[in-house]
Design a protein around this motif. Structure first.
Motif, mmCIF file in Angstrom:
data_model
loop_
_atom_site.group_PDB
_atom_site.id
_atom_site.type_symbol
_atom_site.label_atom_id
_atom_site.label_comp_id
_atom_site.label_asym_id
_atom_site.label_seq_id
_atom_site.Cartn_x
_atom_site.Cartn_y
_atom_site.Cartn_z
ATOM 1 N N ILE A 103 1.064 -1.029 0.240
ATOM 2 C CA ILE A 103 -0.301 -0.138 -0.399
ATOM 3 C C ILE A 103 1.169 1.170 0.215
ATOM 4 N N ALA A 104 1.278 2.258 -1.115
ATOM 5 C CA ALA A 104 1.672 3.161 -1.331
ATOM 6 C C ALA A 104 1.974 4.180 -0.265
ATOM 7 N N SER A 105 0.537 4.643 0.372
ATOM 8 C CA SER A 105 0.777 5.545 1.276
ATOM 9 C C SER A 105 0.693 4.834 2.990
ATOM 10 N N ALA A 106 1.446 5.629 3.796
ATOM 11 C CA ALA A 106 1.656 4.619 5.319
ATOM 12 C C ALA A 106 0.151 5.516 6.110
ATOM 13 N N SER A 107 -0.657 6.108 5.575
ATOM 14 C CA SER A 107 -2.000 6.126 5.710
ATOM 15 C C SER A 107 -3.147 6.058 5.080
ATOM 16 N N PRO A 108 -3.346 5.183 4.351
ATOM 17 C CA PRO A 108 -4.478 4.858 3.314
ATOM 18 C C PRO A 108 -5.860 4.884 3.797
ATOM 19 N N ASP A 109 -6.724 5.586 2.653
ATOM 20 C CA ASP A 109 -8.556 5.069 3.394
ATOM 21 C C ASP A 109 -8.248 4.015 2.977
ATOM 22 N N ILE A 110 -10.266 4.021 3.212
ATOM 23 C CA ILE A 110 -10.613 2.373 3.323
ATOM 24 C C ILE A 110 -10.405 1.648 2.221
ATOM 25 N N THR A 111 -10.794 2.534 1.132
ATOM 26 C CA THR A 111 -10.700 1.981 -0.978
ATOM 27 C C THR A 111 -9.208 1.616 -0.961
ATOM 28 N N GLU A 112 -8.075 2.242 -0.250
ATOM 29 C CA GLU A 112 -6.767 1.406 -0.691
ATOM 30 C C GLU A 112 -6.708 0.472 -0.695
ATOM 31 N N ILE A 113 -7.124 0.650 1.550
ATOM 32 C CA ILE A 113 -7.378 -0.839 1.642
ATOM 33 C C ILE A 113 -7.450 -2.318 0.281
ATOM 34 N N GLU A 114 -8.533 -1.644 1.009
ATOM 35 C CA GLU A 114 -9.405 -3.013 0.067
ATOM 36 C C GLU A 114 -9.275 -3.525 -0.947
ATOM 37 N N GLU A 115 -8.633 -2.242 -1.588
ATOM 38 C CA GLU A 115 -8.248 -2.807 -2.876
ATOM 39 C C GLU A 115 -6.807 -4.251 -3.264
ATOM 40 N N ALA A 116 -5.712 -3.525 -1.934
ATOM 41 C CA ALA A 116 -4.624 -3.651 -1.941
ATOM 42 C C ALA A 116 -4.898 -4.863 -1.090
ATOM 43 N N ILE A 117 -5.946 -4.943 -0.866
ATOM 44 C CA ILE A 117 -5.679 -6.884 0.672
ATOM 45 C C ILE A 117 -7.073 -7.762 -0.269
ATOM 46 N N ALA A 118 -7.431 -7.342 -1.526
ATOM 47 C CA ALA A 118 -8.289 -7.697 -2.191
ATOM 48 C C ALA A 118 -8.062 -9.168 -2.268
ATOM 49 N N VAL A 119 -7.357 -9.802 -2.603
ATOM 50 C CA VAL A 119 -7.102 -11.705 -2.822
ATOM 51 C C VAL A 119 -7.574 -12.041 -1.495
ATOM 52 N N LEU A 120 -7.204 -11.522 -0.053
ATOM 53 C CA LEU A 120 -7.611 -12.193 1.226
ATOM 54 C C LEU A 120 -9.224 -12.022 1.500
ATOM 55 N N LEU A 121 -10.053 -10.828 0.641
ATOM 56 C CA LEU A 121 -11.113 -10.670 1.000
ATOM 57 C C LEU A 121 -12.241 -11.491 0.403
ATOM 58 N N PRO A 122 -13.513 -11.474 1.200
ATOM 59 C CA PRO A 122 -14.176 -12.328 0.378
ATOM 60 C C PRO A 122 -14.991 -11.693 -0.961
ATOM 61 N N LEU A 123 -15.248 -12.403 -2.002
ATOM 62 C CA LEU A 123 -16.214 -11.506 -3.065
ATOM 63 C C LEU A 123 -17.253 -11.375 -2.451
ATOM 64 N N ARG A 124 -17.312 -9.669 -3.250
ATOM 65 C CA ARG A 124 -18.933 -9.478 -3.266
ATOM 66 C C ARG A 124 -19.900 -9.626 -4.189
ATOM 67 N N LEU A 125 -20.649 -10.744 -4.234
ATOM 68 C CA LEU A 125 -21.231 -10.678 -5.513
ATOM 69 C C LEU A 125 -22.259 -9.961 -5.678
ATOM 70 N N PRO A 126 -22.911 -9.424 -6.578
ATOM 71 C CA PRO A 126 -24.092 -8.761 -6.378
ATOM 72 C C PRO A 126 -25.409 -9.545 -6.234
ATOM 73 N N ASN A 127 -26.793 -8.646 -5.142
ATOM 74 C CA ASN A 127 -27.889 -9.836 -4.781
ATOM 75 C C ASN A 127 -28.200 -9.495 -6.332
ATOM 76 N N ALA A 128 -28.836 -11.095 -5.971
ATOM 77 C CA ALA A 128 -29.759 -11.534 -6.572
ATOM 78 C C ALA A 128 -30.862 -11.210 -7.085
ATOM 79 N N ASP A 129 -31.575 -10.430 -5.474
ATOM 80 C CA ASP A 129 -32.743 -9.930 -6.018
ATOM 81 C C ASP A 129 -32.557 -8.401 -7.002
ATOM 82 N N LEU A 130 -31.656 -7.876 -6.743
ATOM 83 C CA LEU A 130 -31.540 -6.938 -7.555
ATOM 84 C C LEU A 130 -30.510 -6.598 -8.814
ATOM 85 N N VAL A 131 -30.761 -7.977 -9.406
ATOM 86 C CA VAL A 131 -29.923 -7.939 -11.474
ATOM 87 C C VAL A 131 -31.294 -8.364 -11.299
#
Length: 191
Positions: A103-131
């Motif tokens: 993570i390039a920044s020493a004090s990143p925002d949540i979006t930067e963190i989520e992008e950098a560690i995305a491989v560790l996070l569960p996939l967010r699938l769209p809600n079937a009711d909304l599709v």
């Protein structure tokens, strides 16, 4: 440090458990700035470090941890989240022992963190009711300009779901019916 706490908060929200400091493996203590482990579907051991840790020290810590995990016959993959910059040569050395998630920044925002560690996070699938998709057969019929009232066309399009052989068979039957031919094979001995 706020950046480390933010990374831990994102990991904990994804089902990771923060580990006490110092991290202890097979009786050996490792003084990483923070660590977490996956608890549900993830088995990752996640280490968190900043660019304030000298690169040689970080390399020794990660290499020593990797050896200790090998001694413990651990199958946990190790990921190292690095806050701040890292030189390419240092990264290559660390990649021998862990997956590096910079993570390039020493004090990143949540979006930067989520992008950098995305491989560790569960996939967010769209809600079937909304599709809002429609029936694929109806979409094919619309593209082909066919009326929904044409039962032969509907039968043919629906046969496509079973593959090309089903379509061939349906076309053969359709052509035979149009020509007045029967699917029955006549016995030549009866003539």
């Amino acid at each position: 440090m706020a950046g480390i706490q933010d990374v831990l908060a994102v990991l904990e929200a994804a089902g990771f458990e923060q580990l006490p400091k110092p991290l202890t493996v097979v009786g050996t203590e490792f003084d990483f700035e923070a660590a977490a482990r996956g608890t549900n579907t993830s088995h990752d051991l996640v280490l968190i470090a900043t660019d304030l840790v000298p690169s040689r020290r970080l390399q020794r810590l990660v290499a020593g941890l990797a050896r200790s995990l090998d001694l413990a016959s651990s199958r946990r993959p190790v990921s190292l989240v690095l806050l701040g910059g890292i030189a390419a040569a240092e990264r290559i050395e660390l990649e021998r022992y862990a997956r590096i998630l910079p993570i390039a920044s020493a004090s990143p925002d949540i979006t930067e963190i989520e992008e950098a560690i995305a491989v560790l996070l569960p996939l967010r699938l769209p809600n079937a009711d909304l599709v809002h998709g429609s029936d694929p057969a109806n979409e094919v019929m619309a593209v082909l300009g066919l009326s929904k009232d044409t039962s032969e066309h509907i039968t043919l399009v629906n046969a496509a779901a079973d593959g090309p052989d089903a379509v061939r068979e349906m076309l053969r039957r359709y052509a035979n019916a149009g020509a007045g031919w029967s699917d029955q094979v006549e016995d030549e001995d009866d003539e």
